[in-house]
Design a protein around this motif. Structure first.
Motif, short mmCIF file in Angstrom:
data_model
loop_
_atom_site.label_atom_id
_atom_site.label_comp_id
_atom_site.label_asym_id
_atom_site.label_seq_id
_atom_site.Cartn_x
_atom_site.Cartn_y
_atom_site.Cartn_z
N ALA A 4 0.82 -1.22 0.00
CA ALA A 4 0.00 0.00 0.00
C ALA A 4 0.85 1.26 0.00
N ASP A 5 2.06 1.19 0.55
CA ASP A 5 2.94 2.35 0.63
C ASP A 5 3.58 2.70 -0.72
N VAL A 6 3.69 1.74 -1.62
CA VAL A 6 4.38 2.00 -2.89
C VAL A 6 3.48 1.88 -4.11
N MET A 7 2.25 1.44 -3.92
CA MET A 7 1.37 1.21 -5.07
C MET A 7 0.88 2.51 -5.67
N VAL A 106 -0.57 -13.04 -11.02
CA VAL A 106 -0.09 -12.98 -9.65
C VAL A 106 -0.56 -11.64 -9.07
N THR A 107 -1.17 -11.68 -7.91
CA THR A 107 -1.62 -10.46 -7.22
C THR A 107 -1.02 -10.45 -5.82
N VAL A 108 -1.07 -9.28 -5.19
CA VAL A 108 -0.61 -9.15 -3.81
C VAL A 108 -1.68 -8.45 -3.00
N ASP A 109 -1.60 -8.61 -1.68
CA ASP A 109 -2.49 -7.89 -0.78
C ASP A 109 -1.85 -6.57 -0.41
N ALA A 110 -2.67 -5.59 -0.05
CA ALA A 110 -2.18 -4.25 0.28
C ALA A 110 -1.19 -4.27 1.44
N SER A 113 4.48 -7.41 2.41
CA SER A 113 5.74 -6.71 2.67
C SER A 113 6.50 -6.38 1.39
N ILE A 114 7.40 -5.42 1.52
CA ILE A 114 8.27 -5.06 0.42
C ILE A 114 9.12 -6.26 0.01
N ASP A 115 9.54 -7.05 0.98
CA ASP A 115 10.34 -8.24 0.66
C ASP A 115 9.56 -9.20 -0.24
N LEU A 117 7.18 -8.35 -2.33
CA LEU A 117 7.11 -7.71 -3.65
C LEU A 117 8.43 -7.88 -4.40
N LEU A 118 9.54 -7.69 -3.70
CA LEU A 118 10.86 -7.86 -4.32
C LEU A 118 11.03 -9.27 -4.86
N ASP A 119 10.63 -10.26 -4.06
CA ASP A 119 10.76 -11.65 -4.50
C ASP A 119 9.99 -11.88 -5.80
N LEU A 120 8.80 -11.32 -5.91
CA LEU A 120 7.98 -11.53 -7.10
C LEU A 120 8.50 -10.75 -8.31
#
Length: 162
Positions: A4-7, A106-110, A113-115, A117-120
């Motif tokens: 949510a902080d970077v989207m 592939v989706t993420v939840d708000a 973690s940043i980690d 997101l980085l992995d994906l």
């Protein structure tokens, strides 16, 4: 920091039955390279410029020629684009975007973690550039590689650890 902080919020979307020609025209008017595909409030796919380019790529116009004489020299393969008719964009303009989109992205939840997101986004095998962000199953934003880098840069500049 989390998704949510970077989207980027207020995401433009397309529908599965939108025509390829319409989506191409919309992509020409924006400064990003893809859209989430949403049906009945649910993300069902993602369509990118790459998906649309692949639709118009003519595979039989490329001639692969091996050059070299093993074992005396390594064999290299060169590709030559053979002259041919122009690609007929109109032939696919009315196709539904569902015919070229990547289904079940592939989706993420708000709150991921940043980690995570980085992995994906850094996984070379999946080659994902954008992650739709969901909250209670609804699309609330999107995180691209560029969004993530900007967020990490802001965090670094603020003196915090990412």
């Amino acid at each position: 920091m989390n998704a949510a902080d970077v989207m980027t919020g207020n995401v433009e979307t397309v529908a599965p039955d939108d025509e390829v020609g319409e989506v191409l025209a919309r992509l020409a008017d924006v400064n990003y390279s893809g859209f989430p595909v949403v049906e009945d409030g649910r993300v069902v796919g993602v369509v990118t410029e790459g998906d649309l380019v692949d639709l118009f790529e003519v595979e039989d116009r490329v001639l692969w020629i091996p050059i070299g004489l093993p074992p005396l020299a390594d064999t290299l393969t060169y590709a030559f684009d053979l002259p041919g008719d122009d690609v007929d964009i109109a032939a696919h303009a009315e196709d539904p975007i569902s015919s070229v989109m990547t289904a079940d992205p592939v989706t993420v939840d708000a709150d991921d973690s940043i980690d995570a997101l980085l992995d994906l986004l850094a996984d070379p095998e999946s080659d994902i550039n954008r992650l739709p962000v969901l909250e209670a199953g609804e699309l609330v934003g999107i995180v691209t590689r560029q969004d993530l880098l900007r967020g990490l840069n802001r965090e670094r500049d603020a003196g915090g650890a990412a």
